[in-house]
Design an enzyme around this catalytic site. Structure first.
Site, PDB file in Angstrom:
ATOM      1  N   PHE A 118       0.803  -1.119  -0.079  1.00 16.11           N
ATOM      2  CA  PHE A 118       0.072   0.030  -0.097  1.00 16.11           C
ATOM      3  C   PHE A 118       1.013   1.154  -0.057  1.00 16.11           C
ATOM      4  CE2 PHE A 118      -2.707  -2.985   2.444  1.00 16.11           C
ATOM      5  CZ  PHE A 118      -4.048  -3.065   1.831  1.00 16.11           C
ATOM      6  N   ASN A 129       8.810   8.339  -4.623  1.00 19.31           N
ATOM      7  CA  ASN A 129       8.044   7.660  -3.599  1.00 19.31           C
ATOM      8  C   ASN A 129       7.370   6.246  -4.209  1.00 19.31           C
ATOM      9  OD1 ASN A 129       6.677   7.222  -0.911  1.00 19.31           O
ATOM     10  ND2 ASN A 129       7.461   9.201  -0.598  1.00 19.31           N
ATOM     11  N   SER A 154      -5.271   1.352  -9.021  1.00 21.46           N
ATOM     12  CA  SER A 154      -6.629   2.275  -9.058  1.00 21.46           C
ATOM     13  C   SER A 154      -7.258   2.219 -10.143  1.00 21.46           C
ATOM     14  CB  SER A 154      -5.841   3.734  -8.906  1.00 21.46           C
ATOM     15  OG  SER A 154      -7.136   4.556  -9.025  1.00 21.46           O
ATOM     16  N   TYR A 165       0.262  11.163 -10.481  1.00 19.90           N
ATOM     17  CA  TYR A 165      -0.181  10.046  -9.467  1.00 19.90           C
ATOM     18  C   TYR A 165      -0.627   8.791 -10.226  1.00 19.90           C
ATOM     19  CZ  TYR A 165      -3.091   7.080  -6.560  1.00 19.90           C
ATOM     20  OH  TYR A 165      -3.734   6.111  -5.850  1.00 19.90           O
ATOM     21  N   LYS A 178       0.851   4.769 -10.650  1.00 20.45           N
ATOM     22  CA  LYS A 178       0.302   3.455 -10.669  1.00 20.45           C
ATOM     23  C   LYS A 178       0.127   2.599 -11.923  1.00 20.45           C
ATOM     24  CE  LYS A 178      -0.887   4.212  -6.498  1.00 20.45           C
ATOM     25  NZ  LYS A 178      -0.827   3.287  -5.492  1.00 20.45           N
ATOM     26  N   ASN A 229     -13.584   3.633  -5.606  1.00 21.94           N
ATOM     27  CA  ASN A 229     -13.865   4.719  -4.488  1.00 21.94           C
ATOM     28  C   ASN A 229     -13.823   4.328  -3.095  1.00 21.94           C
ATOM     29  OD1 ASN A 229     -13.824   6.115  -7.180  1.00 21.94           O
ATOM     30  ND2 ASN A 229     -13.886   7.932  -6.048  1.00 21.94           N
ATOM     31  N   LEU A 231     -14.346  13.089  -1.607  1.00 18.57           N
ATOM     32  CA  LEU A 231     -15.456  13.555  -1.275  1.00 18.57           C
ATOM     33  C   LEU A 231     -15.993  13.104   0.014  1.00 18.57           C
ATOM     34  CD1 LEU A 231     -18.268  14.804  -2.377  1.00 18.57           C
ATOM     35  CD2 LEU A 231     -18.681  12.786  -3.555  1.00 18.57           C
ATOM     36  N   ARG A 248     -13.493  20.326 -11.369  1.00 22.13           N
ATOM     37  CA  ARG A 248     -12.158  20.101 -11.006  1.00 22.13           C
ATOM     38  C   ARG A 248     -11.505  19.368 -12.253  1.00 22.13           C
ATOM     39  NH1 ARG A 248     -11.163  15.986  -5.548  1.00 22.13           N
ATOM     40  NH2 ARG A 248     -11.844  14.524  -7.425  1.00 22.13           N
ATOM     41  N   ASP A 292     -11.037  15.515 -13.647  1.00 22.98           N
ATOM     42  CA  ASP A 292     -12.303  14.599 -13.283  1.00 22.98           C
ATOM     43  C   ASP A 292     -12.852  14.025 -14.606  1.00 22.98           C
ATOM     44  OD1 ASP A 292     -11.879  14.764 -10.440  1.00 22.98           O
ATOM     45  OD2 ASP A 292     -13.520  16.165 -10.256  1.00 22.98           O
TER      46      ASP A 292
END
Ligand code: NAD
Ligand code: UFG
Length: 343
Positions: free
Chosen positions: A85, A104, A129, A154, A158, A184, A205, A297, A300
């Site tokens: 994780f 990272n 994800s 990000y 992944k 999510n 959210l 945003r 999205d």
């Protein structure tokens, strides 16, 4: 490994999804070692897990990029499998600090994989994800959809880590690699003892909704009401974090059975809009969530929800908690811990 009991290294095990997974692993009888640098989590979570399961949580504080520490860990512990994780996950921050995210997430995973290779550990489950699908051509999303172009660094980390793991497994069939593509995750353990504790203003959210409901924030901004969805607000596949945690226990069984490469969506298969989630939260908790409509945003997409039949068929896993339960559990956690773990 003895009689189906595995000794599992959980990197990032003090985090939101990791902590719920440690509970599920311990409850399934597995031996867990948490490795975390606490850059986005609290040590208190380990005591809370012990309160829930009645079992001590072994842990080592450290960074996955610290090769010496990783080597020492594998030399001192007989690890059957790694659930990985550890990583940074804030989309907007990844745009501002791409180096930190590649270092990272990708660098950290390479360091972990090299330590595993040195130790002869060939079993890994990775937190991927739904973001790797980009903006999918149709819905629901099955695992054989081509990967899309993630909208931010990000998401690219992944997707890159997935590719690295796929290549490593292809080169050496001794590896068992499971890529779990989370949709999510929301909610919290029903005890209210562990849950999502974002540092600063929440990016996602549900923690934003609970912080508005508890009075820590004045109102929610709904990011756009002109999406191509029934009510114009973004649609996502929210999954209870405890269901997600159980998915890792199922994936561990697949690893033990010698699955080779496995790629699975973990969601519920149901799409819920932002306005529907607000309504469900208000109905489940009796709390009003004031909101205003704000601009979209960046990055999205309209709608993302999963077809989870592959995980059901091959892992014997399916999500069971509905959206009301997710809301009620998120609210119980937030009420009991209005300032997160560090109150
Ligand atoms: P989280 O931030 O709560 O947990 C991550 C944990 O990893 C934290 O405890 C943090 O301290 C630790 N960590 C980070 N970098 C580390 C490093 N270099 N060395 C050691 N420990 C380190 O996040 P989460 O929501 O529990 O997510 C867990 C994983 O699932 C992440 O890889 C994330 O990208 C992925 N994921 C999360 C979501 C989501 O919506 N929460 C969705 C899809 C995928
Ligand atoms: N939203 C709001 N207001 C907010 C926060 C979010 O209206 O304050 C909306 C978003 O526009 C979106 C929906 O709520 O329509 C869900 O947003 P989240 O930020 O909770 O979740 P995302 O789907 O954007 O992202 C999450 C994870 C990512 C992961 C992605 C995969 O945060 O790490 O799912 O789909 F990559």
């Amino acid at each position: 490994m003895r009689g189906g009991i595995m000794h599992v290294l959980v990197t990032g095990g003090a985090g939101y999804i990791g902590s719920h997974t440690v509970v599920a692993l311990q409850e399934a009888g597995h031996d867990v070692l948490v490795y975390d640098n606490f850059c986005n989590s609290s040590r208190i979570v380990l005591d809370r897990i012990e309160q829930i399961t009645g079992r001590i949580v072994d842990f080592i504080e450290g960074d996955i990029r610290d090769r010496q520490k990783m080597d020492a860990l594998f030399a001192e512990h007989d690890i059957d499998a790694v659930i990985h994780f550890a990583g940074l996950k804030a989309v907007a921050e990844s745009v501002e600090k791409p180096y930190e995210y590649y270092d990272n997430n990708v660098g950290g995973t390479l360091s972990l994989l090299d330590a595993m290779r040195t130790a002869g550990c060939t079993n890994i489950i990775f937190s991927s994800s739904a973001t790797v699908y980009g903006n999918p051509a149709k819905l629901p999303i099955t695992e054989d959809f081509p990967k899309g172009a993630p909208a931010n660094p990000y998401g690219r980390t992944k997707s890159m880590i997935e590719d690295i793991l796929i290549d490593i497994q292809a080169a050496d069939p001794a590896y068992n690699v499971v890529l779990l593509r989370y949709f999510n995750p929301i909610g919290a353990h029903e005890s209210g003892l562990i849950g999502e504790a974002p540092q600063g203003r929440p990016n996602n959210l549900m923690p934003y909704i609970t912080q508005v409901a508890v009075g820590a924030l004045p109102e929610l901004g709904v990011f756009g009401d002109d999406y191509d969805t029934p009510d114009g607000t973004g649609v996502r596949d929210y999954i209870h974090v405890v269901d997600l945690a159980r998915g890792h226990v199922a994936a561990l069984q697949a690893v033990e059975d010698g699955c080779g490469l496995g790629i699975y969506n973990l969601g519920t298969g149901n799409g819920t809009s932002v306005l529907e989630l607000i309504d469900a939260f208000e109905a489940a908790t009796g709390q009003k969530v004031p909101y205003t409509i704000q601009p979209r945003r960046p990055g999205d997409v309209d709608a993302l929800y999963a077809d989870c039949s592959k995980a059901q068929a091959e892992l014997g896993w399916t999500a069971v908690c509905d959206i009301e339960r997710m809301c009620a559990d998120a609210w119980r956690w937030q009420q009991a811990n209005p300032h997160g773990y560090e109150a």
